[in-house]
Design an enzyme around this catalytic site. Sequence first.
Site, PDB file in Angstrom:
ATOM      1  CB  ILE A 142       2.563 -14.807   0.085  1.00  0.00           C
ATOM      2  CG1 ILE A 142       3.811 -15.595   0.016  1.00  0.00           C
ATOM      3  CG2 ILE A 142       1.251 -15.444   0.475  1.00  0.00           C
ATOM      4  CD1 ILE A 142       4.201 -16.263   1.075  1.00  0.00           C
TER       5      ILE A 142
ATOM      6  CB  SER B 190       7.467 -19.224   8.944  1.00  0.00           C
ATOM      7  OG  SER B 190       8.567 -20.018   8.373  1.00  0.00           O
TER       8      SER B 190
ATOM      9  CE1 TYR C  41      11.333 -14.587   7.866  1.00  0.00           C
ATOM     10  CE2 TYR C  41      11.478 -16.666   7.956  1.00  0.00           C
ATOM     11  CZ  TYR C  41      10.645 -15.936   7.769  1.00  0.00           C
ATOM     12  OH  TYR C  41       9.591 -16.074   7.089  1.00  0.00           O
TER      13      TYR C  41
ATOM     14  CE  LYS D 220       7.694 -14.332   9.184  1.00  0.00           C
ATOM     15  NZ  LYS D 220       7.002 -13.563   8.854  1.00  0.00           N
TER      16      LYS D 220
ATOM     17  CG  LEU E  89      14.855 -25.780  -5.093  1.00  0.00           C
ATOM     18  CD1 LEU E  89      16.208 -26.111  -5.499  1.00  0.00           C
ATOM     19  CD2 LEU E  89      14.433 -27.222  -4.468  1.00  0.00           C
TER      20      LEU E  89
ATOM     21  NE  ARG F  82      21.087 -23.379   2.090  1.00  0.00           N
ATOM     22  CZ  ARG F  82      20.201 -22.922   1.436  1.00  0.00           C
ATOM     23  NH1 ARG F  82      20.560 -21.834   0.783  1.00  0.00           N
ATOM     24  NH2 ARG F  82      18.950 -23.468   1.533  1.00  0.00           N
TER      25      ARG F  82
ATOM     26  CG  ASP G 296      19.732 -25.829   4.703  1.00  0.00           C
ATOM     27  OD1 ASP G 296      19.040 -24.877   4.923  1.00  0.00           O
ATOM     28  OD2 ASP G 296      20.142 -25.791   3.542  1.00  0.00           O
TER      29      ASP G 296
HETATM   30  N1  LIG Z   1       7.976 -16.793   0.795  1.00  0.00           N
HETATM   31  C1  LIG Z   1       8.062 -17.929   1.786  1.00  0.00           C
HETATM   32  O1  LIG Z   1       8.846 -18.814   1.500  1.00  0.00           O
HETATM   33  C2  LIG Z   1       7.827 -17.551   3.241  1.00  0.00           C
HETATM   34  C3  LIG Z   1       7.494 -18.734   4.023  1.00  0.00           C
HETATM   35  C4  LIG Z   1       7.027 -18.517   5.283  1.00  0.00           C
HETATM   36  C5  LIG Z   1       6.735 -17.188   5.647  1.00  0.00           C
HETATM   37  N2  LIG Z   1       6.661 -16.205   4.842  1.00  0.00           N
HETATM   38  C6  LIG Z   1       6.159 -14.918   5.108  1.00  0.00           C
HETATM   39  O2  LIG Z   1       5.144 -14.402   4.479  1.00  0.00           O
HETATM   40  C7  LIG Z   1       5.222 -13.144   4.461  1.00  0.00           C
HETATM   41  C8  LIG Z   1       5.083 -12.528   2.795  1.00  0.00           C
HETATM   42  O3  LIG Z   1       6.396 -13.459   2.190  1.00  0.00           O
HETATM   43  P1  LIG Z   1       6.635 -13.175   0.640  1.00  0.00           P
HETATM   44  O4  LIG Z   1       7.331 -14.243   0.205  1.00  0.00           O
HETATM   45  O5  LIG Z   1       5.387 -12.525   0.085  1.00  0.00           O
HETATM   46  O6  LIG Z   1       7.858 -11.919   0.801  1.00  0.00           O
HETATM   47  P2  LIG Z   1       7.866 -10.539  -0.101  1.00  0.00           P
HETATM   48  O7  LIG Z   1       9.198 -10.055   0.285  1.00  0.00           O
HETATM   49  O8  LIG Z   1       7.728 -11.069  -1.686  1.00  0.00           O
HETATM   50  O9  LIG Z   1       6.580  -9.660   0.647  1.00  0.00           O
HETATM   51  C9  LIG Z   1       6.733  -8.856   1.484  1.00  0.00           C
HETATM   52  C10 LIG Z   1       6.263  -7.670   1.293  1.00  0.00           C
HETATM   53  O10 LIG Z   1       6.306  -6.548   2.220  1.00  0.00           O
HETATM   54  C11 LIG Z   1       7.062  -5.536   2.069  1.00  0.00           C
HETATM   55  N3  LIG Z   1       7.481  -5.015   3.292  1.00  0.00           N
HETATM   56  C12 LIG Z   1       8.533  -5.506   3.990  1.00  0.00           C
HETATM   57  N4  LIG Z   1       8.592  -4.677   5.236  1.00  0.00           N
HETATM   58  C13 LIG Z   1       7.672  -3.772   4.958  1.00  0.00           C
HETATM   59  C14 LIG Z   1       7.497  -2.745   6.075  1.00  0.00           C
HETATM   60  N5  LIG Z   1       8.178  -2.564   7.038  1.00  0.00           N
HETATM   61  N6  LIG Z   1       6.467  -1.667   5.718  1.00  0.00           N
HETATM   62  C15 LIG Z   1       5.734  -1.953   4.424  1.00  0.00           C
HETATM   63  N7  LIG Z   1       6.082  -2.934   3.451  1.00  0.00           N
HETATM   64  C16 LIG Z   1       7.103  -3.928   4.062  1.00  0.00           C
HETATM   65  C17 LIG Z   1       7.835  -5.740   0.853  1.00  0.00           C
HETATM   66  O11 LIG Z   1       8.103  -4.706   0.163  1.00  0.00           O
HETATM   67  C18 LIG Z   1       7.108  -6.713   0.239  1.00  0.00           C
HETATM   68  O12 LIG Z   1       6.221  -6.384  -0.786  1.00  0.00           O
HETATM   69  C19 LIG Z   1       6.655 -12.548   5.020  1.00  0.00           C
HETATM   70  O13 LIG Z   1       6.339 -12.095   6.190  1.00  0.00           O
HETATM   71  C20 LIG Z   1       7.398 -14.045   5.020  1.00  0.00           C
HETATM   72  O14 LIG Z   1       8.339 -13.989   6.092  1.00  0.00           O
HETATM   73  C21 LIG Z   1       7.161 -16.285   3.421  1.00  0.00           C
END
Ligand SMILES: NC(=O)c1ccc[n+]([C@@H]2O[C@H](COP(=O)([O-])OP(=O)(O)OC[C@H]3O[C@@H](n4cnc5c(N)ncnc54)[C@H](O)[C@@H]3O)[C@@H](O)[C@H]2O)c1
Length: 337
Positions: free
Chosen positions: A12, A124, A148, A152, A199, A291, A294
């Site tokens: 993201i 989230s 997790y 949040k 998914l 699962r 879920d």
């Molecule tokens: N993808 C989803 O489905 C989803 C849904 C809800 C919330 N989120 C939240 O959105 C955020 C981004 O998600 P994403 O899907 O892009 O995940 P992602 O793992 O692709 O991106 C997270 C990034 O943060 C970096 N990172 C993690 N811990 C770190 C630290 N301590 N210091 C520096 N860098 C660090 C990782 O290397 C990665 O590049 C996360 O916080 C995740 O929990 C994601």
Amino acid sequence: MRILVAGGAGYIGSHTCLVLLEAGHEVIVADNLCNSKEESLRRVQQLTGKPILFYPVDVTEEAAVEKIFQEQHIDGVIHFAGLKAVGESVEQPVRYYYNNVVSTLTLCKVMKRHGVNKFVFSSSATVYGENAIPFVETMQLLPTTNPYGETKVMSERILTDVAAVEPDWSVALLRYFNPIGAHPSGRIGEDPQGIPNNLMPYVTQVASGKRERLRVWGNDYPTVDGTGVRDYIHVMDLAEGHVRALEKLCEEKGVLVYNLGTGHGVSVLQLVHAFEKANDLTIPYDICPRRAGDIAEFYADASKAERELGWKAARTIEDMCRDSWNWQRQNPQGYEV
Ligand SMILES: NC(=O)c1ccc[n+]([C@@H]2O[C@H](COP(=O)([O-])OP(=O)(O)OC[C@H]3O[C@@H](n4cnc5c(N)ncnc54)[C@H](O)[C@@H]3O)[C@@H](O)[C@H]2O)c1
């Protein structure tokens, strides 16, 4: 504005960096690459023709974050730097609590020291727990079932408490639903390490022949076809939501909470069939038992973001399916080149 994007090399984050740059903002990324590759940032710079300043640091390390703030003028922070695998968080609670909560605390601490007061947080839909649908921002949060989710909830609470005593602070808590899709160029997208937890990357890996069959976890839920229902949102819509939220923080102080979803539920099988239709492919699948943990069905009430941010998810399920496949097809090994 000059924005520090923590976790900006991730899925993201990289799309948000692109949208920020295109909107005329400057981007500084802090990422320890624990779940991403620097190649994503190289491609964002290629696509936009604009530079990104990259700090390969862990944002739980205060001295490293302090150094960024000393070297760079920063107007606001977007915090994506979290670990996100629900199952893994059950197995490794200390790692998850430490990374996801200490990162938020560290950013707050250093921001306060440097008078930076705009914070956008990646929350989230999981914070709602098993609430009635659709999920609305005003609902009382119910317990989540895993570390997790708790990280949040805790980060939201920390930021809310900070904003309560710092009158100049403005905080956006963005509760994402289920981001899928990729930039339409197919140059950046989701690059999961190992077996995908979500998914869509699993579906695209089955489509590419990297995995044999999709496993559908349960078809006896009280939903349209018995499979789980989620609110899938195109990652580009989500990225645009961040830029709108950031702009809103320039106008308003305090804590603003927004669901970023489409407001529509789509079942696992509906998504699989939409993917097959959009890309003229067949996805073989097996129905497996449910699962643990879920939830049958959830989707957003997305009206607050539309009302207050003027933001609404615009891309369709077909767009999401086409763009996900376009990315996977062009990058069968992800960013591994
Ligand atoms: N993808 C989803 O489905 C989803 C849904 C809800 C919330 N989120 C939240 O959105 C955020 C981004 O998600 P994403 O899907 O892009 O995940 P992602 O793992 O692709 O991106 C997270 C990034 O943060 C970096 N990172 C993690 N811990 C770190 C630290 N301590 N210091 C520096 N860098 C660090 C990782 O290397 C990665 O590049 C996360 O916080 C995740 O929990 C994601």
